[in-house]
Motif scaffolding. Structure first.
Motif, PDB file in Angstrom:
ATOM      1  N   HIS A 147      47.536  38.451  42.906  1.00 11.43           N
ATOM      2  CA  HIS A 147      47.712  39.499  43.920  1.00 11.43           C
ATOM      3  C   HIS A 147      48.668  40.576  43.408  1.00 11.43           C
ATOM      4  N   MET A 206      46.866  42.653  40.712  1.00 16.56           N
ATOM      5  CA  MET A 206      45.860  43.540  41.300  1.00 16.56           C
ATOM      6  C   MET A 206      46.505  44.734  41.998  1.00 16.56           C
ATOM      7  N   ASN A 225      43.752  46.245  39.518  1.00 17.19           N
ATOM      8  CA  ASN A 225      42.564  46.748  40.216  1.00 17.19           C
ATOM      9  C   ASN A 225      42.160  48.140  39.744  1.00 17.19           C
ATOM     10  N   PRO A 233      40.388  43.982  46.343  1.00 16.48           N
ATOM     11  CA  PRO A 233      40.576  42.537  46.509  1.00 16.48           C
ATOM     12  C   PRO A 233      40.312  42.122  47.950  1.00 16.48           C
ATOM     13  N   ASN A 248      41.260  35.031  48.219  1.00 19.76           N
ATOM     14  CA  ASN A 248      41.641  34.127  47.138  1.00 19.76           C
ATOM     15  C   ASN A 248      41.717  32.718  47.708  1.00 19.76           C
ATOM     16  N   THR A 265      39.975  35.576  42.506  1.00 18.33           N
ATOM     17  CA  THR A 265      39.903  36.688  43.441  1.00 18.33           C
ATOM     18  C   THR A 265      38.460  36.967  43.826  1.00 18.33           C
ATOM     19  N   HIS A 269      36.171  39.804  45.521  1.00 11.96           N
ATOM     20  CA  HIS A 269      36.256  41.245  45.738  1.00 11.96           C
ATOM     21  C   HIS A 269      35.262  41.715  46.797  1.00 11.96           C
ATOM     22  N   ASN A 321      42.097  39.429  52.722  1.00 12.06           N
ATOM     23  CA  ASN A 321      42.551  38.824  51.472  1.00 12.06           C
ATOM     24  C   ASN A 321      43.642  37.788  51.721  1.00 12.06           C
TER      25      ASN A 321
END
Length: 362
Positions: A123, A126, A132, A148, A151, A243, A245, A272
């Protein structure tokens, strides 16, 4: 105020209100999008992210932006879902990138790779480590923008029909494991098998395969694997922080008003964190039930962990030599991982280790 002046003023006010309405409608248009998931509805935590997301978007726009979500196969199958969002057949798709490893191994890096990052580190990479941004630079060529979206936390290593004690025990083992993880395990003698979730139980029961990895206790319990493959290994070192998406058609994304983009990003961020929290809350009780039902917990032997790490590093070097996109993203993630574990070793690991020992003492 005289009557004539009052009516004139009221007319101006009414006119101002009338003029404002089209402007508001134009800034906040009514939009209907479709979201195709890579998961069935029975996986309520993974698929449930779509319900959390859609409700948030609708509430935040007073119902003007509606997202209708569909399970895998209802509009398009999981293997075809990425192409569907790329060409605009659907506006959004929920999937981990490694589902599309066959297109390019770079897809695996931003979903998860063996010995990658845990969920918190992923996290951080990203959202604040540039991860990301690299993802979207890569996906732009496919006309896709991604955020994202969930998870599971570190997954389990899977269900085995027999006990695994050494690397030699992996020779010829038919293991339901796909993508980059399968390529790594193949170096240790494993024969990777790509089998849809609904076919795993009968394959284990008949002995068509010797082992299968899925997610973790909460999801695994529903499939009853402990009844046909009693040895439950951990950790799933190939999915330390996978992750999921939300992949959005890039042209459609760019057409959204700025406010709607902000709402989509906020809703995805909420989904997320909600997914990870649900797994953390539900896995402990599910693990207890599985053990009570006959599951035999086993850690992967250190010998296997070390051999797998060596095989993973060899695999990354081999792919990096041929694929510049993979190399760029993997090296970025690896550098971030090294810094993260410097910090986690100081605080997180020492605190968790103490608390685990304290719990063991009762």
């Amino acid at each position: 105020m005289k009557r004539r002046q009052f009516l004139a003023a009221a007319g101006v006010a009414a006119g101002s209100t009338t003029l404002a309405r089209p402007a508001i409608a134009q800034a906040n248009p009514e939009i209907r999008w479709r979201l195709s998931s890579g998961f069935p509805k029975s996986l309520d935590t993974l698929y449930g992210a779509n319900e959390v997301f859609s409700r948030y978007v609708s509430d935040a726009t007073d119902g003007r932006f509606q997202v209708q979500h569909f399970a895998a196969g209802e509009i398009v199958g999981m293997p075809q879902a990425f192409d569907a969002v790329s060409n605009g057949t659907v506006e959004m798709v929920q999937a981990p990138g490694y589902y599309y490893y066959g297109k390019d191994p770079t897809f695996a890096v931003f979903a998860d790779i063996p010995f990658g990052l845990n969920a918190r580190q992923k996290h951080a990479w990203m959202t604040h480590g540039g991860g990301n941004e690299l993802v979207n630079t890569f996906l732009a060529r496919y006309n896709v923008h991604a955020v994202p979206y969930g998870n599971t936390g570190t997954q389990m290593g899977g269900w085995f029909r027999k006990e695994i004690k050494t690397v030699a025990d992996l020779q010829g083992l038919k293991f339901r494991i796909a993508g980059l993880a399968g390529q790594v395990m193949q170096k240790l003698g494993v024969v990777p098998q790509q089998i849809p979730g609904g076919d795993v139980y009968p394959a284990l029961e008949r002995g068509t395969i010797d082992a299968a990895e899925w997610v973790g206790p909460y999801d695994d319990e529903k499939l009853g694997f402990n009844k046909v493959a009693p040895f439950y290994y951990y950790p799933g070192f190939w999915e330390g922080g996978p992750t999921v998406h939300l992949m959005i058609n890039k042209a459609k994304w760019e057409e959204l008003p700025k406010a709607y983009k902000a709402i989509v990003e906020a809703a995805a961020s909420h989904a997320n964190m909600d997914m990870l929290a649900k797994y953390d809350a539900r896995n402990p009780a599910a693990l207890r039930r599985l053990v009570a039902g006959g599951a035999q917990l086993r850690p992967f032997p250190q010998e296997i962990m070390e051999a797998a790490l060596k095989a993973a590093n060899e695999t990354y070097d081999e792919i990096s030599a041929k694929n510049e996109d993979f190399k760029r993203m993997y090296e970025h993630l690896r550098a971030f991982r090294n810094e993260e574990y410097l910090w986690f070793q100081v605080a997180e690991y020492s605190f968790d280790s103490f608390m685990i020992r304290a719990r063991a003492r009762g």
